[in-house]
Design a protein around this motif. Sequence first.
Motif, PDB file in Angstrom:
ATOM      1  N   MET A 107     -39.935   2.114  -8.612  1.00  0.00           N
ATOM      2  CA  MET A 107     -38.569   2.513  -8.312  1.00  0.00           C
ATOM      3  C   MET A 107     -37.636   1.315  -8.467  1.00  0.00           C
ATOM      4  O   MET A 107     -37.822   0.322  -7.786  1.00  0.00           O
ATOM      5  N   PRO A 108     -36.641   1.416  -9.321  1.00  0.00           N
ATOM      6  CA  PRO A 108     -35.700   0.306  -9.465  1.00  0.00           C
ATOM      7  C   PRO A 108     -34.893   0.096  -8.187  1.00  0.00           C
ATOM      8  O   PRO A 108     -34.581   1.045  -7.482  1.00  0.00           O
ATOM      9  N   MET A 109     -34.588  -1.161  -7.915  1.00  0.00           N
ATOM     10  CA  MET A 109     -33.758  -1.457  -6.754  1.00  0.00           C
ATOM     11  C   MET A 109     -32.295  -1.444  -7.173  1.00  0.00           C
ATOM     12  O   MET A 109     -31.938  -1.916  -8.248  1.00  0.00           O
ATOM     13  N   VAL A 110     -31.462  -0.909  -6.294  1.00  0.00           N
ATOM     14  CA  VAL A 110     -30.024  -0.851  -6.501  1.00  0.00           C
ATOM     15  C   VAL A 110     -29.365  -1.765  -5.483  1.00  0.00           C
ATOM     16  O   VAL A 110     -29.650  -1.679  -4.287  1.00  0.00           O
ATOM     17  N   SER A 111     -28.498  -2.641  -5.959  1.00  0.00           N
ATOM     18  CA  SER A 111     -27.690  -3.487  -5.074  1.00  0.00           C
ATOM     19  C   SER A 111     -26.323  -2.836  -4.925  1.00  0.00           C
ATOM     20  O   SER A 111     -25.657  -2.552  -5.924  1.00  0.00           O
ATOM     21  N   ILE A 112     -25.932  -2.611  -3.695  1.00  0.00           N
ATOM     22  CA  ILE A 112     -24.645  -1.993  -3.408  1.00  0.00           C
ATOM     23  C   ILE A 112     -23.746  -3.057  -2.799  1.00  0.00           C
ATOM     24  O   ILE A 112     -24.125  -3.724  -1.836  1.00  0.00           O
ATOM     25  N   ILE A 113     -22.588  -3.218  -3.389  1.00  0.00           N
ATOM     26  CA  ILE A 113     -21.633  -4.236  -2.966  1.00  0.00           C
ATOM     27  C   ILE A 113     -20.458  -3.519  -2.300  1.00  0.00           C
ATOM     28  O   ILE A 113     -19.767  -2.725  -2.938  1.00  0.00           O
ATOM     29  N   THR A 114     -20.249  -3.820  -1.011  1.00  0.00           N
ATOM     30  CA  THR A 114     -19.213  -3.134  -0.242  1.00  0.00           C
ATOM     31  C   THR A 114     -18.241  -4.138   0.372  1.00  0.00           C
ATOM     32  O   THR A 114     -18.508  -4.703   1.441  1.00  0.00           O
ATOM     33  N   PRO A 115     -17.112  -4.380  -0.296  1.00  0.00           N
ATOM     34  CA  PRO A 115     -16.081  -5.216   0.308  1.00  0.00           C
ATOM     35  C   PRO A 115     -15.415  -4.454   1.453  1.00  0.00           C
ATOM     36  O   PRO A 115     -15.224  -3.238   1.364  1.00  0.00           O
ATOM     37  N   ALA A 116     -15.078  -5.159   2.519  1.00  0.00           N
ATOM     38  CA  ALA A 116     -14.474  -4.491   3.669  1.00  0.00           C
ATOM     39  C   ALA A 116     -13.410  -5.371   4.301  1.00  0.00           C
ATOM     40  O   ALA A 116     -13.674  -6.512   4.653  1.00  0.00           O
ATOM     41  N   HIS A 117     -12.236  -4.820   4.434  1.00  0.00           N
ATOM     42  CA  HIS A 117     -11.151  -5.511   5.145  1.00  0.00           C
ATOM     43  C   HIS A 117     -10.453  -4.490   6.029  1.00  0.00           C
ATOM     44  O   HIS A 117      -9.949  -3.479   5.539  1.00  0.00           O
ATOM     45  N   GLU A 118     -10.470  -4.756   7.338  1.00  0.00           N
ATOM     46  CA  GLU A 118      -9.831  -3.868   8.315  1.00  0.00           C
ATOM     47  C   GLU A 118     -10.316  -2.423   8.109  1.00  0.00           C
ATOM     48  O   GLU A 118      -9.517  -1.493   8.024  1.00  0.00           O
ATOM     49  N   ALA A 119     -11.634  -2.251   8.063  1.00  0.00           N
ATOM     50  CA  ALA A 119     -12.231  -0.957   7.720  1.00  0.00           C
ATOM     51  C   ALA A 119     -12.931  -0.285   8.897  1.00  0.00           C
ATOM     52  O   ALA A 119     -13.795   0.562   8.702  1.00  0.00           O
ATOM     53  N   ASN A 124     -34.726   2.729  -2.268  1.00  0.00           N
ATOM     54  CA  ASN A 124     -34.917   1.334  -2.666  1.00  0.00           C
ATOM     55  C   ASN A 124     -33.566   0.722  -3.048  1.00  0.00           C
ATOM     56  O   ASN A 124     -33.202   0.644  -4.219  1.00  0.00           O
ATOM     57  N   TRP A 125     -32.834   0.313  -2.038  1.00  0.00           N
ATOM     58  CA  TRP A 125     -31.523  -0.300  -2.236  1.00  0.00           C
ATOM     59  C   TRP A 125     -31.307  -1.403  -1.203  1.00  0.00           C
ATOM     60  O   TRP A 125     -31.994  -1.476  -0.196  1.00  0.00           O
ATOM     61  N   GLU A 126     -30.350  -2.239  -1.516  1.00  0.00           N
ATOM     62  CA  GLU A 126     -29.848  -3.249  -0.583  1.00  0.00           C
ATOM     63  C   GLU A 126     -28.338  -3.134  -0.613  1.00  0.00           C
ATOM     64  O   GLU A 126     -27.764  -2.766  -1.640  1.00  0.00           O
ATOM     65  N   CYS A 127     -27.711  -3.417   0.505  1.00  0.00           N
ATOM     66  CA  CYS A 127     -26.254  -3.342   0.560  1.00  0.00           C
ATOM     67  C   CYS A 127     -25.703  -4.634   1.139  1.00  0.00           C
ATOM     68  O   CYS A 127     -26.109  -5.063   2.221  1.00  0.00           O
ATOM     69  N   ARG A 176     -16.205  -8.805  -3.926  1.00  0.00           N
ATOM     70  CA  ARG A 176     -17.205  -8.240  -4.848  1.00  0.00           C
ATOM     71  C   ARG A 176     -18.019  -9.343  -5.505  1.00  0.00           C
ATOM     72  O   ARG A 176     -19.244  -9.233  -5.629  1.00  0.00           O
ATOM     73  N   ASN A 177     -17.368 -10.395  -5.928  1.00  0.00           N
ATOM     74  CA  ASN A 177     -18.086 -11.509  -6.562  1.00  0.00           C
ATOM     75  C   ASN A 177     -19.054 -12.178  -5.589  1.00  0.00           C
ATOM     76  O   ASN A 177     -20.155 -12.567  -5.979  1.00  0.00           O
ATOM     77  N   ALA A 178     -18.671 -12.302  -4.322  1.00  0.00           N
ATOM     78  CA  ALA A 178     -19.558 -12.890  -3.317  1.00  0.00           C
ATOM     79  C   ALA A 178     -20.807 -12.031  -3.139  1.00  0.00           C
ATOM     80  O   ALA A 178     -21.926 -12.543  -3.052  1.00  0.00           O
ATOM     81  N   GLY A 179     -20.633 -10.737  -3.097  1.00  0.00           N
ATOM     82  CA  GLY A 179     -21.778  -9.840  -2.980  1.00  0.00           C
ATOM     83  C   GLY A 179     -22.639  -9.847  -4.218  1.00  0.00           C
ATOM     84  O   GLY A 179     -23.870  -9.878  -4.142  1.00  0.00           O
ATOM     85  N   LEU A 180     -21.997  -9.841  -5.357  1.00  0.00           N
ATOM     86  CA  LEU A 180     -22.728  -9.853  -6.630  1.00  0.00           C
ATOM     87  C   LEU A 180     -23.580 -11.110  -6.766  1.00  0.00           C
ATOM     88  O   LEU A 180     -24.691 -11.064  -7.304  1.00  0.00           O
ATOM     89  N   ALA A 181     -23.103 -12.221  -6.244  1.00  0.00           N
ATOM     90  CA  ALA A 181     -23.858 -13.476  -6.301  1.00  0.00           C
ATOM     91  C   ALA A 181     -25.163 -13.399  -5.508  1.00  0.00           C
ATOM     92  O   ALA A 181     -26.109 -14.134  -5.793  1.00  0.00           O
ATOM     93  N   GLN A 182     -25.235 -12.493  -4.526  1.00  0.00           N
ATOM     94  CA  GLN A 182     -26.431 -12.346  -3.692  1.00  0.00           C
ATOM     95  C   GLN A 182     -27.345 -11.209  -4.166  1.00  0.00           C
ATOM     96  O   GLN A 182     -28.494 -11.116  -3.735  1.00  0.00           O
ATOM     97  N   ALA A 183     -26.841 -10.357  -5.033  1.00  0.00           N
ATOM     98  CA  ALA A 183     -27.559  -9.144  -5.435  1.00  0.00           C
ATOM     99  C   ALA A 183     -28.857  -9.461  -6.169  1.00  0.00           C
ATOM    100  O   ALA A 183     -28.897 -10.348  -7.013  1.00  0.00           O
ATOM    101  N   LYS A 184     -29.891  -8.687  -5.834  1.00  0.00           N
ATOM    102  CA  LYS A 184     -31.194  -8.851  -6.461  1.00  0.00           C
ATOM    103  C   LYS A 184     -31.646  -7.588  -7.196  1.00  0.00           C
ATOM    104  O   LYS A 184     -32.739  -7.546  -7.752  1.00  0.00           O
TER     105      LYS A 184
END
Length: 105
Positions: A1-13, A31-34, A73-81
Amino acid sequence: MPMVSIITPAHEAETTISSTLESLIAQSHANWECFIIDDGSTDQTAEIADRFAAGDTRFHVLRQEQSGVSAARNAGLAQAKGDWVVFLDSDDALAPFHLETMLNH
């Protein structure tokens, strides 16, 4: 199963992020990480994100001074596996079969 990286920016949410994250827990494809990136929120966004991360190791919380959605988004993408990436805003939700359907195409 491929892993999916989900990037969720949040400000005052604080009013929407729980629904967003619950939609991930409900996915048929498990099989995901967020990466939730708290972009300098002053409300309860970070605390809510921390609660989800404490209850499910697929959630990871990053914090940054308010820098905007692109920087978050870029900060999350830098951590995505994952093999795939999904950008999910903190006021959106995915249907329960979204990841499975996406991966089948």
